[in-house]
Design an enzyme around this catalytic site. Structure first.
Site, PDB file in Angstrom:
ATOM      1  N   THR A  12       0.812  -1.227   0.000  1.00  0.00           N
ATOM      2  CA  THR A  12       0.000   0.000   0.000  1.00  0.00           C
ATOM      3  C   THR A  12       0.843   1.272   0.000  1.00  0.00           C
ATOM      4  O   THR A  12       0.326   2.354  -0.251  1.00  0.00           O
ATOM      5  CB  THR A  12      -0.896   0.052   1.266  1.00  0.00           C
ATOM      6  OG1 THR A  12      -0.038   0.026   2.424  1.00  0.00           O
ATOM      7  CG2 THR A  12      -1.868  -1.107   1.327  1.00  0.00           C
ATOM      8  N   GLY A  13       2.153   1.155   0.287  1.00  0.00           N
ATOM      9  CA  GLY A  13       3.001   2.337   0.495  1.00  0.00           C
ATOM     10  C   GLY A  13       3.465   2.996  -0.793  1.00  0.00           C
ATOM     11  O   GLY A  13       3.133   2.555  -1.904  1.00  0.00           O
ATOM     12  N   VAL A  15       6.438   3.096  -2.147  1.00  0.00           N
ATOM     13  CA  VAL A  15       7.263   2.205  -2.965  1.00  0.00           C
ATOM     14  C   VAL A  15       6.435   1.004  -3.426  1.00  0.00           C
ATOM     15  O   VAL A  15       6.523   0.574  -4.585  1.00  0.00           O
ATOM     16  CB  VAL A  15       8.518   1.743  -2.178  1.00  0.00           C
ATOM     17  CG1 VAL A  15       9.329   0.761  -2.999  1.00  0.00           C
ATOM     18  CG2 VAL A  15       9.373   2.946  -1.788  1.00  0.00           C
ATOM     19  N   CYS A 149      17.366   5.828  -1.493  1.00  0.00           N
ATOM     20  CA  CYS A 149      17.048   6.465  -2.777  1.00  0.00           C
ATOM     21  C   CYS A 149      18.046   7.565  -3.170  1.00  0.00           C
ATOM     22  O   CYS A 149      18.238   7.845  -4.353  1.00  0.00           O
ATOM     23  CB  CYS A 149      15.629   7.019  -2.761  1.00  0.00           C
ATOM     24  SG  CYS A 149      15.162   7.822  -1.232  1.00  0.00           S
ATOM     25  N   GLN A 176      15.588  16.695  -1.914  1.00  0.00           N
ATOM     26  CA  GLN A 176      14.869  15.431  -2.001  1.00  0.00           C
ATOM     27  C   GLN A 176      13.355  15.621  -1.967  1.00  0.00           C
ATOM     28  O   GLN A 176      12.820  16.375  -1.140  1.00  0.00           O
ATOM     29  CB  GLN A 176      15.310  14.512  -0.856  1.00  0.00           C
ATOM     30  CG  GLN A 176      16.804  14.220  -0.921  1.00  0.00           C
ATOM     31  CD  GLN A 176      17.302  13.285   0.166  1.00  0.00           C
ATOM     32  OE1 GLN A 176      18.414  13.444   0.641  1.00  0.00           O
ATOM     33  NE2 GLN A 176      16.499  12.317   0.562  1.00  0.00           N
ATOM     34  N   SER A 179       8.002  12.298  -1.705  1.00  0.00           N
ATOM     35  CA  SER A 179       7.657  10.860  -1.757  1.00  0.00           C
ATOM     36  C   SER A 179       8.769   9.996  -1.178  1.00  0.00           C
ATOM     37  O   SER A 179       8.539   8.846  -0.822  1.00  0.00           O
ATOM     38  CB  SER A 179       7.322  10.425  -3.184  1.00  0.00           C
ATOM     39  OG  SER A 179       8.458  10.552  -4.013  1.00  0.00           O
ATOM     40  N   GLU A 202      19.874  10.230   7.126  1.00  0.00           N
ATOM     41  CA  GLU A 202      20.074  10.104   5.681  1.00  0.00           C
ATOM     42  C   GLU A 202      21.542  10.314   5.274  1.00  0.00           C
ATOM     43  O   GLU A 202      22.089   9.555   4.475  1.00  0.00           O
ATOM     44  CB  GLU A 202      19.188  11.143   4.978  1.00  0.00           C
ATOM     45  CG  GLU A 202      19.058  10.961   3.478  1.00  0.00           C
ATOM     46  CD  GLU A 202      17.922  10.009   3.099  1.00  0.00           C
ATOM     47  OE1 GLU A 202      17.416   9.266   3.976  1.00  0.00           O
ATOM     48  OE2 GLU A 202      17.554  10.006   1.914  1.00  0.00           O
ATOM     49  N   ARG A 235      15.034  18.323   2.429  1.00  0.00           N
ATOM     50  CA  ARG A 235      13.725  17.938   1.880  1.00  0.00           C
ATOM     51  C   ARG A 235      13.120  19.181   1.236  1.00  0.00           C
ATOM     52  O   ARG A 235      13.084  20.256   1.869  1.00  0.00           O
ATOM     53  CB  ARG A 235      12.818  17.438   3.000  1.00  0.00           C
ATOM     54  CG  ARG A 235      11.476  16.917   2.524  1.00  0.00           C
ATOM     55  CD  ARG A 235      11.561  15.549   1.878  1.00  0.00           C
ATOM     56  NE  ARG A 235      11.972  14.523   2.819  1.00  0.00           N
ATOM     57  CZ  ARG A 235      12.447  13.329   2.452  1.00  0.00           C
ATOM     58  NH1 ARG A 235      12.539  12.998   1.180  1.00  0.00           N
ATOM     59  NH2 ARG A 235      12.829  12.447   3.359  1.00  0.00           N
ATOM     60  N   HIS A 242      14.876  12.993  -6.808  1.00  0.00           N
ATOM     61  CA  HIS A 242      15.872  13.627  -5.940  1.00  0.00           C
ATOM     62  C   HIS A 242      16.957  14.284  -6.799  1.00  0.00           C
ATOM     63  O   HIS A 242      17.598  13.628  -7.623  1.00  0.00           O
ATOM     64  CB  HIS A 242      16.533  12.587  -5.035  1.00  0.00           C
ATOM     65  CG  HIS A 242      15.619  12.034  -3.967  1.00  0.00           C
ATOM     66  ND1 HIS A 242      14.351  12.520  -3.725  1.00  0.00           N
ATOM     67  CD2 HIS A 242      15.813  11.035  -3.049  1.00  0.00           C
ATOM     68  CE1 HIS A 242      13.807  11.840  -2.722  1.00  0.00           C
ATOM     69  NE2 HIS A 242      14.669  10.938  -2.300  1.00  0.00           N
ATOM     70  N   THR A 330      11.395   6.811  -6.330  1.00  0.00           N
ATOM     71  CA  THR A 330      10.636   5.561  -6.126  1.00  0.00           C
ATOM     72  C   THR A 330      10.823   4.586  -7.285  1.00  0.00           C
ATOM     73  O   THR A 330      10.400   3.443  -7.196  1.00  0.00           O
ATOM     74  CB  THR A 330       9.123   5.803  -5.881  1.00  0.00           C
ATOM     75  OG1 THR A 330       8.551   6.425  -7.032  1.00  0.00           O
ATOM     76  CG2 THR A 330       8.882   6.638  -4.643  1.00  0.00           C
TER      77      THR A 330
HETATM   78  N1  LIG Z   1       9.934   6.325  -0.648  1.00  0.00           N
HETATM   79  C1  LIG Z   1      11.119   6.158  -1.222  1.00  0.00           C
HETATM   80  O1  LIG Z   1      11.495   6.892  -2.156  1.00  0.00           O
HETATM   81  C2  LIG Z   1      12.050   5.055  -0.760  1.00  0.00           C
HETATM   82  C3  LIG Z   1      13.202   4.813  -1.504  1.00  0.00           C
HETATM   83  C4  LIG Z   1      14.084   3.798  -1.108  1.00  0.00           C
HETATM   84  C5  LIG Z   1      13.791   3.057   0.010  1.00  0.00           C
HETATM   85  N2  LIG Z   1      12.665   3.315   0.737  1.00  0.00           N
HETATM   86  C6  LIG Z   1      12.396   2.455   1.893  1.00  0.00           C
HETATM   87  O2  LIG Z   1      11.317   1.584   1.525  1.00  0.00           O
HETATM   88  C7  LIG Z   1      10.521   1.250   2.666  1.00  0.00           C
HETATM   89  C8  LIG Z   1       9.073   1.626   2.388  1.00  0.00           C
HETATM   90  O3  LIG Z   1       9.018   3.029   2.150  1.00  0.00           O
HETATM   91  P1  LIG Z   1       7.711   3.780   1.631  1.00  0.00           P
HETATM   92  O4  LIG Z   1       8.193   5.119   1.233  1.00  0.00           O
HETATM   93  O5  LIG Z   1       6.939   2.952   0.666  1.00  0.00           O
HETATM   94  O6  LIG Z   1       6.872   3.880   3.018  1.00  0.00           O
HETATM   95  P2  LIG Z   1       5.281   4.048   3.249  1.00  0.00           P
HETATM   96  O7  LIG Z   1       4.664   4.777   2.135  1.00  0.00           O
HETATM   97  O8  LIG Z   1       5.158   4.620   4.624  1.00  0.00           O
HETATM   98  O9  LIG Z   1       4.749   2.529   3.267  1.00  0.00           O
HETATM   99  C9  LIG Z   1       5.086   1.635   4.288  1.00  0.00           C
HETATM  100  C10 LIG Z   1       4.474   0.283   3.995  1.00  0.00           C
HETATM  101  O10 LIG Z   1       4.893  -0.629   5.036  1.00  0.00           O
HETATM  102  C11 LIG Z   1       3.778  -1.411   5.431  1.00  0.00           C
HETATM  103  N3  LIG Z   1       3.914  -1.864   6.819  1.00  0.00           N
HETATM  104  C12 LIG Z   1       4.052  -1.097   7.935  1.00  0.00           C
HETATM  105  N4  LIG Z   1       4.124  -1.893   9.029  1.00  0.00           N
HETATM  106  C13 LIG Z   1       4.030  -3.178   8.592  1.00  0.00           C
HETATM  107  C14 LIG Z   1       4.041  -4.448   9.235  1.00  0.00           C
HETATM  108  N5  LIG Z   1       4.174  -4.561  10.566  1.00  0.00           N
HETATM  109  N6  LIG Z   1       3.925  -5.560   8.478  1.00  0.00           N
HETATM  110  C15 LIG Z   1       3.805  -5.460   7.129  1.00  0.00           C
HETATM  111  N7  LIG Z   1       3.785  -4.287   6.457  1.00  0.00           N
HETATM  112  C16 LIG Z   1       3.898  -3.155   7.186  1.00  0.00           C
HETATM  113  C17 LIG Z   1       2.590  -0.490   5.264  1.00  0.00           C
HETATM  114  O11 LIG Z   1       1.457  -1.308   5.081  1.00  0.00           O
HETATM  115  P3  LIG Z   1       0.066  -1.102   5.908  1.00  0.00           P
HETATM  116  O12 LIG Z   1      -0.554   0.102   5.302  1.00  0.00           O
HETATM  117  O13 LIG Z   1      -0.647  -2.360   5.627  1.00  0.00           O
HETATM  118  O14 LIG Z   1       0.436  -0.959   7.360  1.00  0.00           O
HETATM  119  C18 LIG Z   1       2.951   0.268   3.984  1.00  0.00           C
HETATM  120  O15 LIG Z   1       2.505  -0.448   2.855  1.00  0.00           O
HETATM  121  C19 LIG Z   1      11.158   1.996   3.857  1.00  0.00           C
HETATM  122  O16 LIG Z   1      12.069   1.163   4.516  1.00  0.00           O
HETATM  123  C20 LIG Z   1      11.908   3.137   3.162  1.00  0.00           C
HETATM  124  O17 LIG Z   1      12.980   3.623   3.931  1.00  0.00           O
HETATM  125  C21 LIG Z   1      11.783   4.283   0.363  1.00  0.00           C
END
Ligand SMILES: NC(=O)c1ccc[n+]([C@@H]2O[C@H](COP(=O)([O-])OP(=O)(O)OC[C@H]3O[C@@H](n4cnc5c(N)ncnc54)[C@H](OP(=O)(O)O)[C@@H]3O)[C@@H](O)[C@H]2O)c1
Length: 352
Positions: A12-13, A15, A149, A176, A179, A202, A235, A242, A330
């Site tokens: 759902t997030g 990424v 990222c 950055q 998102s 970061e 940010r 970015h 992303t």
């Molecule tokens: N955004 C970027 O550009 C980016 C780039 C590189 C790396 N990352 C890394 O990628 C990861 C995700 O980032 P994001 O930006 O997508 O974050 P986000 O939008 O906050 O999404 C987080 C996701 O994690 C899930 N989640 C949370 N707690 C959970 C649990 N206990 N069990 C299973 N799923 C769980 C959530 O699902 P529910 O809604 O079901 O709780 C949601 O789908 C992070 O570690 C981040 O540092 C992000």
């Protein structure tokens, strides 16, 4: 290549949504399971605030999200994990020890000696750590990570310059997109009409990850590359992409044309073996004085968002250069780079 069933944890997030968008068009990865935390038990379209252009792909809209545990993923071989680091720390080893290959976006395991930190064009040879990891941990599957990222764009641009001119020092400043902090990440009241000159943890991540990615394999671990790196992270109120300004010094003499040639001609195993998610040119060099710009350039290239765009390459006093780079956070900075890494895992025979 045979079809490979994949699961997405954190679907759902910010990424997770990119995964769904990119994998719904993939030639051999097939989405078989969506997993989550709070959303477990709900329909995907009911529990997701979709933030990507276009509609939620039909094949997942009515899917019920499962709890993130190995028993939920029986039809999958490969798991893409995009969850907060503290969650990844707990659940990813459970999947890997149960026989799944996990490609993780989280920082939790990136710096472990036996865990590859991958950008396939830059360090495909680091995937050999996977064999050592599986033997050492007696895992039936394996765990591979992808960088932060901000690290990804920087390491991709440093690699060809380091190979030719031997970089000794890097000073980078980032701008950055929101998102990068995830869907709930930065409150709109904090970021609209503003720049926040701090992103927790970061700068340290970018420094240590870049040194590992550019490092050399040394039997059962990576020798970190000896480059002085200093980063300031900010940010800004862009949505995706970015932007980073980079000053670098080299041991060998460097010219603007020499640097542009090294960047333009850079390619790796994904290009040679024509992986489905490999852009024709991993780095695009622009000549205009005012490019790259996030809104105009973040989806550049043959696989939109997978190329890093470089501009403003200019000479500084001594063996030094400045440039500006842009990476879609992303796509190349997250889901796209992880899918390319999974293609490397598949194409090198780990899933047979
Ligand atoms: N955004 C970027 O550009 C980016 C780039 C590189 C790396 N990352 C890394 O990628 C990861 C995700 O980032 P994001 O930006 O997508 O974050 P986000 O939008 O906050 O999404 C987080 C996701 O994690 C899930 N989640 C949370 N707690 C959970 C649990 N206990 N069990 C299973 N799923 C769980 C959530 O699902 P529910 O809604 O079901 O709780 C949601 O789908 C992070 O570690 C981040 O540092 C992000």
């Amino acid at each position: 290549m045979k079809e490979v069933g994949v699961g997405i944890i954190g679907a759902t997030g910010a990424v997770g949504q990119r995964y769904i968008s990119m994998l719904s068009r993939h030639p051999y990865f097939r989405i078989r399971k969506l997993m989550g935390g709070k959303s477990a038990g709900k329909r995907y379209s009911d529990s997701t605030s979709w933030i990507i252009e276009g509609d939620i792909p039909e094949e997942v809209a009515d899917e019920r999200i499962a709890e993130a545990k190995p028993e939920s993923a029986k039809e999958c071989e490969l798991i893409f994990s995009a969850v907060p680091s503290e969650v990844a720390k707990e659940i990813e080893p459970k999947f890997a020890s149960s026989g799944f290959f996990v490609v993780s976006e989280a920082s939790a395991h990136r710096m472990h000696d036996d865990v590859p930190l991958m950008i396939p064009e830059v360090n495909s040879e680091h995937l050999a750590l996977l064999k050592i990891q599986r033997e050492k941990r007696r895992w039936k599957g394996g765990l591979v990570t992808t960088p932060n990222c901000t690290t990804t764009g920087l390491a991709m641009v440093l690699k060809p310059l380091h190979d030719v001119f031997q970089i000794s020092k890097v000073v980078a400043t980032t701008m950055q997109a929101v998102s990068g902090a995830g869907y709930q990440g930065v409150p709109s009241m904090a970021i609209i009409e503003n720049v926040i000159p701090f992103i927790k943890g970061e700068e340290e991540k970018v420094v240590r990850e870049t040194k590992k990615i550019l490092g050399k394999m040394n039997y059962d671990s990576i020798l970190q590359e000896d480059i002085k790196i200093s980063v300031s992270c900010n940010r800004v109120s862009t949505l995706d992409g970015h932007l980073e300004t980079v000053y670098l010094e080299t041991k060998d003499s460097i010219s603007v044309e020499g640097a542009k040639n090294a960047l333009r001609s850079f390619s790796g195993l994904p290009q040679r073996d024509k992986f489905p998610t490999a852009p024709k040119r991993p780095i695009i060099v622009r000549e205009e004085a005012d490019r790259p710009q996030p809104r105009l350039d973040r989806l550049s290239g043959t696989v939109p968002g997978m190329s890093v765009v470089v501009g403003r390459v200019r000479k500084e006093e001594g063996n030094a250069l400045q440039l500006t780079l842009l990476a879609h956070n992303t796509i190349r900075g997250a889901a796209g780079n992880a899918i390319l890494t999974a293609e490397l895992i598949a194409e090198t025979g780990y899933l047979e």
